[in-house]
Scaffold this motif. Structure first.
Motif, mmCIF file in Angstrom:
data_model
loop_
_atom_site.group_PDB
_atom_site.id
_atom_site.type_symbol
_atom_site.label_atom_id
_atom_site.label_comp_id
_atom_site.label_asym_id
_atom_site.label_seq_id
_atom_site.Cartn_x
_atom_site.Cartn_y
_atom_site.Cartn_z
ATOM 1 N N THR A 59 0.625 -0.905 -0.146
ATOM 2 C CA THR A 59 -0.319 0.166 0.163
ATOM 3 C C THR A 59 1.177 0.971 -0.561
ATOM 4 O O THR A 59 0.371 2.194 0.154
ATOM 5 N N PHE A 60 1.687 1.032 0.283
ATOM 6 C CA PHE A 60 2.519 2.222 0.578
ATOM 7 C C PHE A 60 3.211 2.457 -1.265
ATOM 8 O O PHE A 60 3.581 1.878 -2.061
ATOM 9 N N ASP A 61 3.812 4.401 -0.907
ATOM 10 C CA ASP A 61 4.202 4.267 -2.770
ATOM 11 C C ASP A 61 5.921 3.641 -2.983
ATOM 12 O O ASP A 61 6.180 3.990 -4.005
ATOM 13 N N TRP A 62 6.638 4.028 -1.646
ATOM 14 C CA TRP A 62 7.768 4.068 -1.952
ATOM 15 C C TRP A 62 8.517 3.356 -0.525
ATOM 16 O O TRP A 62 7.796 3.450 0.190
ATOM 17 N N LEU A 63 8.843 2.274 -0.885
ATOM 18 C CA LEU A 63 10.261 1.307 0.332
ATOM 19 C C LEU A 63 11.441 2.122 0.734
ATOM 20 O O LEU A 63 11.976 1.710 -1.097
ATOM 21 N N PHE A 122 20.595 11.540 1.372
ATOM 22 C CA PHE A 122 19.168 10.716 0.721
ATOM 23 C C PHE A 122 18.333 11.631 0.956
ATOM 24 O O PHE A 122 17.436 11.572 0.064
ATOM 25 N N VAL A 123 18.278 12.328 1.785
ATOM 26 C CA VAL A 123 16.876 12.857 2.184
ATOM 27 C C VAL A 123 16.950 14.070 1.408
ATOM 28 O O VAL A 123 16.009 15.111 1.040
ATOM 29 N N LYS A 124 18.124 14.565 0.753
ATOM 30 C CA LYS A 124 18.094 16.247 0.148
ATOM 31 C C LYS A 124 17.933 15.705 -1.254
ATOM 32 O O LYS A 124 17.356 16.822 -2.010
ATOM 33 N N GLN A 125 18.336 14.287 -1.639
ATOM 34 C CA GLN A 125 17.944 13.727 -3.486
ATOM 35 C C GLN A 125 16.782 13.247 -3.328
ATOM 36 O O GLN A 125 16.543 13.204 -4.544
ATOM 37 N N PHE A 126 16.238 12.842 -2.790
ATOM 38 C CA PHE A 126 14.857 12.123 -2.951
ATOM 39 C C PHE A 126 14.143 13.224 -3.181
ATOM 40 O O PHE A 126 13.197 13.256 -1.888
ATOM 41 N N LYS A 127 13.616 13.380 -4.453
ATOM 42 C CA LYS A 127 12.934 13.732 -4.655
ATOM 43 C C LYS A 127 11.591 13.755 -5.624
ATOM 44 O O LYS A 127 11.702 14.366 -6.950
ATOM 45 N N PRO A 128 10.820 12.334 -5.374
ATOM 46 C CA PRO A 128 9.879 12.152 -6.444
ATOM 47 C C PRO A 128 8.924 13.575 -6.458
ATOM 48 O O PRO A 128 8.524 14.145 -6.059
ATOM 49 N N THR A 129 8.232 13.147 -8.400
ATOM 50 C CA THR A 129 7.303 13.782 -8.420
ATOM 51 C C THR A 129 5.537 13.414 -7.911
ATOM 52 O O THR A 129 5.274 14.520 -8.907
ATOM 53 N N PRO A 152 10.014 15.475 3.225
ATOM 54 C CA PRO A 152 8.009 16.017 3.354
ATOM 55 C C PRO A 152 7.240 14.859 2.787
ATOM 56 O O PRO A 152 6.331 15.266 1.655
ATOM 57 N N PHE A 153 7.274 13.422 3.048
ATOM 58 C CA PHE A 153 6.794 12.599 3.274
ATOM 59 C C PHE A 153 5.719 12.868 4.612
ATOM 60 O O PHE A 153 6.122 12.488 4.991
ATOM 61 N N ASN A 154 4.689 11.192 4.201
ATOM 62 C CA ASN A 154 4.507 10.834 5.514
ATOM 63 C C ASN A 154 5.222 9.452 5.276
ATOM 64 O O ASN A 154 4.976 8.346 4.432
#
Length: 253
Positions: A59-63, A122-129, A152-154
């Motif tokens: 159910t998650f968008d990303w792991l 990782f947190v700086k570069q991980f920017k899914p659209t 900036p996600f759930n």
């Protein structure tokens, strides 16, 4: 054993849990003697809620996986509940090429790897659209809070393995450092640094051997513990750490 090489006459001590013997072979190719003396031990956390959590993964968008240990624990749970990678349509992010390789080996396709293999990058570069996302971070007991707090996600977390000190290794490590010349101690995590600081440093100190750190987080832990870091590779893998060590030794010959 080669008669020549930048690590000829050098003992290279790995203080982490090795996932492959490839780095041992590399040390030998350079003429050195590899020794594994892990200061930490890793175990999967098994709970009654595991099956329900495994079924929720789809159910998650990303792991997000930041270590091979998390992949190993997750794979164990997949096998226990007969869940294949094809049943988890989530996109996969991995911190590091070795973690990515471990994921791909069990059937996943990794869609994001940061340029530097650490959570802070990782947190700086991980920017899914995709916009508003639900992500699951598969982690160990010693993982920091940066992924949960700065993405900036759930973000939900699932602690799938625990890391503890392996203090029965200390005597062997201390004996080597006291009795052998040309020793090199390689650290792959702050947790290994902590065990070494508490149990070995009071006996052997921080001098008389070469110190290597796999990345800037481990380097920071060593510096804060009072050590001088002699070697740190640009790419944060054990293989690159061994290559960097061999280059350093070659320069000083």
């Amino acid at each position: 054993m080669p008669e020549h090489g930048p690590l000829l006459g050098e003992t290279v001590i790995f203080t982490g849990t090795l996932k492959t013997l490839e780095v041992f072979d590399l040390v030998r190719q350079y003429g050195g003697v590899p020794v594994s003396i892990p200061l930490i031990q890793v175990n999967e956390i098994v709970e009654q809620t595991d099956e329900a959590k495994m079924k929720r993964c789809s159910t998650f968008d990303w792991l997000i996986f930041t270590s091979q240990n998390a992949v190993k624990a997750f794979h164990s749970k997949m096998g226990r509940f007969a869940i294949s990678a094809s049943e988890i349509p989530s996109k996969i992010a991995a911190v590091g090429t070795q973690t990515a390789a471990a994921l791909e080996k069990i059937g996943f396709t990794v869609e994001f790897i940061p340029t530097v293999f650490s959570a802070d990058v990782f947190v700086k570069q991980f920017k899914p659209t995709e916009g508003e996302l639900n992500v699951l971070f598969l982690k160990g007991t010693l993982a920091g809070s940066i992924i949960r707090e700065e993405l900036p996600f759930n973000v939900e977390e699932w602690t799938v393995y625990e890391t503890g000190a392996k203090r029965d290794s200390i005597d062997s490590l201390v004996d080597l450092l006291k009795n052998k010349e040309n020793c090199n101690v390689l650290f792959a995590s702050p947790s290994a640094v902590q065990v070494f600081k508490e149990d070995a440093v009071p006996i052997v100190g921080w001098e008389g051997y070469t110190i290597g750190a796999i990345g800037h987080i481990t380097e920071k832990a060593l510096l804060e513990a009072g050590a001088t870091v002699d070697v740190k590779p640009e790419i944060y893998t054990l293989k690159e750490l061994v290559i960097s060590l061999s280059k350093r030794k070659d320069e000083f010959r």
